[in-house]
Design an enzyme around this catalytic site. Sequence first.
Site, PDB file in Angstrom:
ATOM      1  N   ASP A   1      31.772 -14.624  45.504  1.00  0.00           N
ATOM      2  CA  ASP A   1      32.512 -15.218  46.623  1.00  0.00           C
ATOM      3  C   ASP A   1      31.861 -16.531  47.068  1.00  0.00           C
ATOM      4  O   ASP A   1      30.799 -16.914  46.558  1.00  0.00           O
ATOM      5  CB  ASP A   1      32.623 -14.229  47.788  1.00  0.00           C
ATOM      6  CG  ASP A   1      31.291 -13.541  48.084  1.00  0.00           C
ATOM      7  OD1 ASP A   1      30.269 -14.235  48.072  1.00  0.00           O
ATOM      8  OD2 ASP A   1      31.282 -12.310  48.296  1.00  0.00           O
TER       9      ASP A   1
ATOM     10  N   ASP B   1      44.178 -28.044  36.251  1.00  0.00           N
ATOM     11  CA  ASP B   1      44.454 -27.012  35.251  1.00  0.00           C
ATOM     12  C   ASP B   1      45.657 -27.426  34.401  1.00  0.00           C
ATOM     13  O   ASP B   1      46.645 -27.949  34.923  1.00  0.00           O
ATOM     14  CB  ASP B   1      44.764 -25.707  35.999  1.00  0.00           C
ATOM     15  CG  ASP B   1      44.912 -24.522  35.073  1.00  0.00           C
ATOM     16  OD1 ASP B   1      43.952 -24.205  34.362  1.00  0.00           O
ATOM     17  OD2 ASP B   1      45.998 -23.904  35.070  1.00  0.00           O
TER      18      ASP B   1
ATOM     19  N   ASP C   1      27.758 -12.588  44.487  1.00  0.00           N
ATOM     20  CA  ASP C   1      28.588 -11.792  45.407  1.00  0.00           C
ATOM     21  C   ASP C   1      27.784 -11.419  46.634  1.00  0.00           C
ATOM     22  O   ASP C   1      26.862 -10.622  46.548  1.00  0.00           O
ATOM     23  CB  ASP C   1      29.061 -10.537  44.664  1.00  0.00           C
ATOM     24  CG  ASP C   1      29.683  -9.514  45.605  1.00  0.00           C
ATOM     25  OD1 ASP C   1      30.225  -9.920  46.658  1.00  0.00           O
ATOM     26  OD2 ASP C   1      29.627  -8.308  45.284  1.00  0.00           O
TER      27      ASP C   1
ATOM     28  N   ASP D   1      31.461  -6.524  47.219  1.00  0.00           N
ATOM     29  CA  ASP D   1      32.626  -5.852  46.623  1.00  0.00           C
ATOM     30  C   ASP D   1      32.608  -5.927  45.094  1.00  0.00           C
ATOM     31  O   ASP D   1      33.553  -5.488  44.433  1.00  0.00           O
ATOM     32  CB  ASP D   1      33.937  -6.433  47.178  1.00  0.00           C
ATOM     33  CG  ASP D   1      34.102  -7.917  46.855  1.00  0.00           C
ATOM     34  OD1 ASP D   1      33.181  -8.499  46.231  1.00  0.00           O
ATOM     35  OD2 ASP D   1      35.139  -8.491  47.230  1.00  0.00           O
TER      36      ASP D   1
ATOM     37  N   GLU E   1      42.039 -30.750  32.539  1.00  0.00           N
ATOM     38  CA  GLU E   1      41.913 -29.899  31.353  1.00  0.00           C
ATOM     39  C   GLU E   1      42.945 -30.399  30.346  1.00  0.00           C
ATOM     40  O   GLU E   1      44.130 -30.142  30.484  1.00  0.00           O
ATOM     41  CB  GLU E   1      42.204 -28.436  31.698  1.00  0.00           C
ATOM     42  CG  GLU E   1      42.086 -27.543  30.473  1.00  0.00           C
ATOM     43  CD  GLU E   1      42.830 -26.213  30.615  1.00  0.00           C
ATOM     44  OE1 GLU E   1      42.473 -25.272  29.912  1.00  0.00           O
ATOM     45  OE2 GLU E   1      43.777 -26.121  31.415  1.00  0.00           O
TER      46      GLU E   1
HETATM   47  C1  GLC Z   1      43.848 -22.956  32.010  1.00  0.00           C
HETATM   48  C2  GLC Z   1      42.707 -22.172  32.587  1.00  0.00           C
HETATM   49  C3  GLC Z   1      42.843 -20.757  32.135  1.00  0.00           C
HETATM   50  C4  GLC Z   1      44.142 -20.215  32.660  1.00  0.00           C
HETATM   51  C5  GLC Z   1      45.320 -21.084  32.229  1.00  0.00           C
HETATM   52  C6  GLC Z   1      46.557 -20.763  33.012  1.00  0.00           C
HETATM   53  O1  GLC Z   1      43.809 -23.001  30.629  1.00  0.00           O
HETATM   54  O2  GLC Z   1      41.484 -22.747  32.241  1.00  0.00           O
HETATM   55  O3  GLC Z   1      41.769 -19.965  32.530  1.00  0.00           O
HETATM   56  O4  GLC Z   1      44.342 -18.905  32.186  1.00  0.00           O
HETATM   57  O5  GLC Z   1      45.052 -22.433  32.464  1.00  0.00           O
HETATM   58  O6  GLC Z   1      46.456 -21.235  34.313  1.00  0.00           O
END
Ligand code: GLC
Length: 541
Positions: free
Chosen positions: A37, A215, A29, A33, A272
């Site tokens: 960042d 994601d 950071d 704050d 993911e």
């Molecule tokens: C994925 C992300 C997680 C998030 C979820 C919803 O699993 O890694 O952190 O909460 O998606 O977007």
Amino acid sequence: MTQDTDSLVNPDWWRNAVVYQVYPRSFSDLSGDGVGDLAGVIDKLGYLELLGVDAIWLSPIMRSPMADHGYDVSDPRDIDPLFGDLATFDQLIAEAHDRDIRVTMDLVPNHTSNQHAWFAAALAAGPGSPQRDRYIFRPGRGEHGEVPPNNWTSVFGGPAWSRIREADGSLGEWYLHLFAPAQPDLNWENPEVMADLEETMRFWLDRGIDGFRIDVAHGMAKAPGLPDLAAPAVILKHTDDDPRFNNDAVHDIHRRIRAVMDRYPGTANVGEVWVESPDEFAKYVRPDELHLGFNFALATAGFDVAAIRAAIDESLAAAGGVGAVPTWTLSNHDVVREVTRYRPEVTADAPLDEQENALGIGIARARAMALVELALPGTVFIYNGAELGLPNVDLPDEALVDPVWERSGHTERGRDGCRVPLPWEGDEAPYGFSANPHTWLPMPDDWGRFTVERQLEDVFSTLSLYRQAIELRYVRPEFSGPGVDWYQAPDGCLAFRRPGGLICALNTTNSPVPLPHGQILLVSLPLVDGMLAPNSAAWLV
Ligand code: GLC
């Protein structure tokens, strides 16, 4: 240290890379704050270069009301002011590239924030409108529509549907949110949704990003007709036949995403992919879909040779079957850190020396597994702080901010324990992470021992082990060739050989064991009487 083949001109960099996940809120950071960042990331690029990573993955930095800490995006084509602005982002890309570090970032295509302009328009426009069709709105069941459209639950707990008030104030339709209510799911059957994602991808690719982490890459497409869940789902878990996830239509979406990437040579995506079966996983990494799949097999295996070997064999077979690159990781921002997962169970009120002993074993095992994963063919993802041997933190109830804690009715503590900011220097919180003592998650009093400063000076530290391992992985020719050959090994041990000649041996027992023949390159703990120490691993050639 960097070889020619690893410099920014190599379009295949992602096939054999070390990718470091920066969780921006918790990395560094500079604004003071208490939340990390982008300026903080720029400030620490020297550290990442020293560590020797090829690329970073930034968890979401786009505009967000932060209901799920950035995974609820209200404008996918801007930087959230909490993290900086587009100029700082451009500077980060330029400076990272100057150091031969590629930059990849999260994309969140399954849902938006409920503060996204599209969602506001959907609420205003009313049932049956094209604006509502970008999301998954349905009338309720029951006499007055008071029963949700189906029995789906949210991954974070509670129902996956919330009912809205229509513009005239009456109770109206329900919308689907597989995660928090602040994260409405997009309707991927609406072509506008794909078109918008393509625009977002091009926006960042044109600015020089080297790829995306997608994601919930197993999400997006929902089972036709939205059939009920056969059995109640567990919070933060789902099976492969769960109608909420892993539906066939998702593969067309990945093909469209790939087509955009193919126009930007040298870029790569990792998805993911939370599926159980290796065969299902493999479908996502077919040649015209994702470049890489984020593989949780080792992160879910436990410190057990049978489980580790099965995870490696199944992952190699799955990737190999479709000509894909295998990937490995021990953790990310959604799972318990490996040190804590591998630590023998101790109660919070156990005597301090017992707790310290358990922590020491957890760290030893995590170091051993770092050598196992970095010995394997393919691409390795390191979650920030793993290289410091950080454990999960037992945060007090009042510090918890993961939506899982509220949504589960305070039955699941959620993921905050692995997201505590990184300790950089000094003996007191916040250990150089921030100038502000009030960090977004509190940092433990005893983390002075884990700081980067302390570990850089100590050749036996976990950080030093990671630096040496990553460097050897680059410079030694023995780290080559696909697949592994298993050696016979004593009970509780495993040993494999890469085609190039690297041998990796792991001892999960409590006694020293003889090493395979060869010259030692690296050990995760000092040898004991010339033998491989308990809870340790070695590299030999
Ligand atoms: C994925 C992300 C997680 C998030 C979820 C919803 O699993 O890694 O952190 O909460 O998606 O977007």
